[in-house]
Design a protein around this motif. Structure first.
Motif, mmCIF file in Angstrom:
data_model
loop_
_atom_site.group_PDB
_atom_site.id
_atom_site.type_symbol
_atom_site.label_atom_id
_atom_site.label_comp_id
_atom_site.label_asym_id
_atom_site.label_seq_id
_atom_site.Cartn_x
_atom_site.Cartn_y
_atom_site.Cartn_z
ATOM 1 N N GLU A 89 0.827 -1.205 0.000
ATOM 2 C CA GLU A 89 0.000 0.000 0.000
ATOM 3 C C GLU A 89 0.867 1.264 0.000
ATOM 4 O OE1 GLU A 89 -3.602 2.079 2.631
ATOM 5 O OE2 GLU A 89 -2.698 0.168 3.265
ATOM 6 N N ARG A 90 1.921 1.232 0.794
ATOM 7 C CA ARG A 90 2.808 2.401 0.898
ATOM 8 C C ARG A 90 3.495 2.701 -0.436
ATOM 9 N NH1 ARG A 90 5.143 0.699 4.959
ATOM 10 N NH2 ARG A 90 7.139 -0.053 4.122
ATOM 11 N N HIS A 91 3.770 1.681 -1.240
ATOM 12 C CA HIS A 91 4.486 1.872 -2.497
ATOM 13 C C HIS A 91 3.569 1.866 -3.708
ATOM 14 C CE1 HIS A 91 7.838 0.767 0.170
ATOM 15 N NE2 HIS A 91 8.592 1.433 -0.690
ATOM 16 N N GLY A 92 2.258 1.856 -3.499
ATOM 17 C CA GLY A 92 1.331 1.948 -4.619
ATOM 18 C C GLY A 92 1.189 0.672 -5.419
ATOM 19 N N CYS A 93 1.413 -0.468 -4.793
ATOM 20 C CA CYS A 93 1.324 -1.753 -5.490
ATOM 21 C C CYS A 93 0.015 -2.460 -5.121
ATOM 22 C CB CYS A 93 2.489 -2.656 -5.107
ATOM 23 S SG CYS A 93 4.110 -1.972 -5.519
#
Length: 375
Positions: A59-63
């Motif tokens: 979630e933090r890296h947009g995956c």
């Protein structure tokens, strides 16, 4: 179980492998190894903590994540794959250094496309060839290619140092097979720059006592015959050894200077004839044996001197694992099809692959008297 650090590492490696790609390589799913059913149920707290950490990282890296249902006491959905949707997301996950390298590559590709009207594939091939160039030298390359594109007739017959490139060092173009010159040809669609190359040269001296006062010779054009009877030609790789060879009857000493020695057949063609024994003595390392093979490939039937396993074993204490710059000499894949004997090939492979304690024993470490005794 696979950790977020493992996923980040896999993304980084994929970006690095495709650093010079022009095609879109995303989205891409990276698998998450969950472990056996027994392992999951044996430690459910660790299982859930690992799953939550993977979800939070994604979630933090947009995956995106894709899940699979497994039983951990009761059926639960665990992360099975992390999906990177696009290059921007991948670069963010790969980290600042890799992101900067990819951004530089893309920026250079776009510069080449804009200034020369070529497609991305051709531009990227040029960018890859010049991967080690600084920003200043890459800009100089672009300026040089633009200049050459409109001055082909002017440079015909010039040497590289005579080319009147405004604001450039005369040495900037370098040798005929330099990356800069090859990149210019690739970009302009030329087979080569129409330049006149400086003639190759080979240094040699007559070792017979009767020739002691003769100066060293420099061959830049074929020498059809020796100036005094010669039955042995001793080619040595390194300058110190070349200069220290003592007087020897009917013998010529040739300074090999690395792969320069491959000019021997052209500049001293009589060396390949009958009645002349050619002996090559170089470093005991992969390069030395490849030079020996290259010399033979030109048609010179030469023997090797002090470049064998017996000599290596005798002088192993003087071996080195470092190059001239203090860096470790890395292993390499042995080349196939070289003009080496079976024994030389076995020795060459051992030097290449790290099977011996030291990948290099330099020629200067062997006393000249010992080598000449074997000669």
């Amino acid at each position: 179980m696979t950790t977020p650090a493992d996923i980040a590492g896999a993304i980084t490696r994929r970006v690095e492998r495709r650093l010079y790609c022009t095609q879109e390589n995303w989205p891409h799913a990276f698998p998450v190894r969950l472990g056996s059913q027994r392992a999951l149920e044996a430690d459910p707290i660790t299982t859930f903590d690992a799953d939550n950490a993977m979800r939070a990282w994604a979630e933090r890296h947009g995956c995106r994540i894709e899940t699979v249902t497994r039983r951990v006491g009761t059926p639960v959905d665990l992360v099975a794959r992390v999906v990177v949707p696009d290059e921007a997301t991948a670069l963010h996950a790969a980290g600042r250094e890799v992101r900067a390298r990819r951004e530089l590559v893309v920026a250079r590709m776009r510069m080449v496309c804009a200034r020369f009207g070529v497609d991305g594939t051709q531009a990227m091939a040029v960018v890859k060839m010049l991967s080690g160039e600084s920003d200043v030298d890459f800009e100089l390359f672009v300026r040089a290619a633009q200049w050459f594109a409109t001055h082909r007739d002017l440079i015909a017959g010039m040497t590289a140092r005579e080319v009147p490139l405004p604001g450039f060092s005369a040495k900037w173009l370098k040798a005929s097979r330099s990356r800069r010159r090859r990149a210019i040809c690739t970009l302009l669609g030329w087979s080569e720059l129409p330049l006149r190359e400086r003639p190759g040269e080979l240094r040699y001296r007559y070792l017979d006592e009767a020739c002691a006062a003769w100066p060293e010779r420099l061959a830049t054009a074929p020498v059809s015959a020796p100036e005094t009877p010669i039955d042995t030609v001793l080619v040595v790789e390194n300058k110190d050894t070349y200069q220290a060879i003592p007087a020897m009857p009917c013998t010529m000493g040739v300074f090999g200077s690395g792969f320069t020695v491959t000019r021997l057949r052209t500049l001293l063609p009589w060396c390949a004839g009958d009645g002349v024994r050619v002996v090559y003595w170089g470093d005991m390392d992969a390069d030395g044996l490849e030079i020996l093979a290259r010399l033979r490939a030109t048609g010179v039937a030469c023997a090797s001197l002090c470049m064998d396993r017996e000599t290596y074993d005798a002088y192993e204490p003087f071996g080195t694992t470092l190059d001239a710059h203090g860096s470790l000499i890395p292993p390499r894949d042995p080349k196939e099809g070289l003009c080496l004997t079976d024994e030389e090939y076995a020795f060459y492979r051992a030097l290449c692959t790290g099977a011996l304690p030291y990948p290099r024993v330099e020629q200067e470490r062997i006393p000249i008297a010992q080598a000449l005794a074997r000669l």
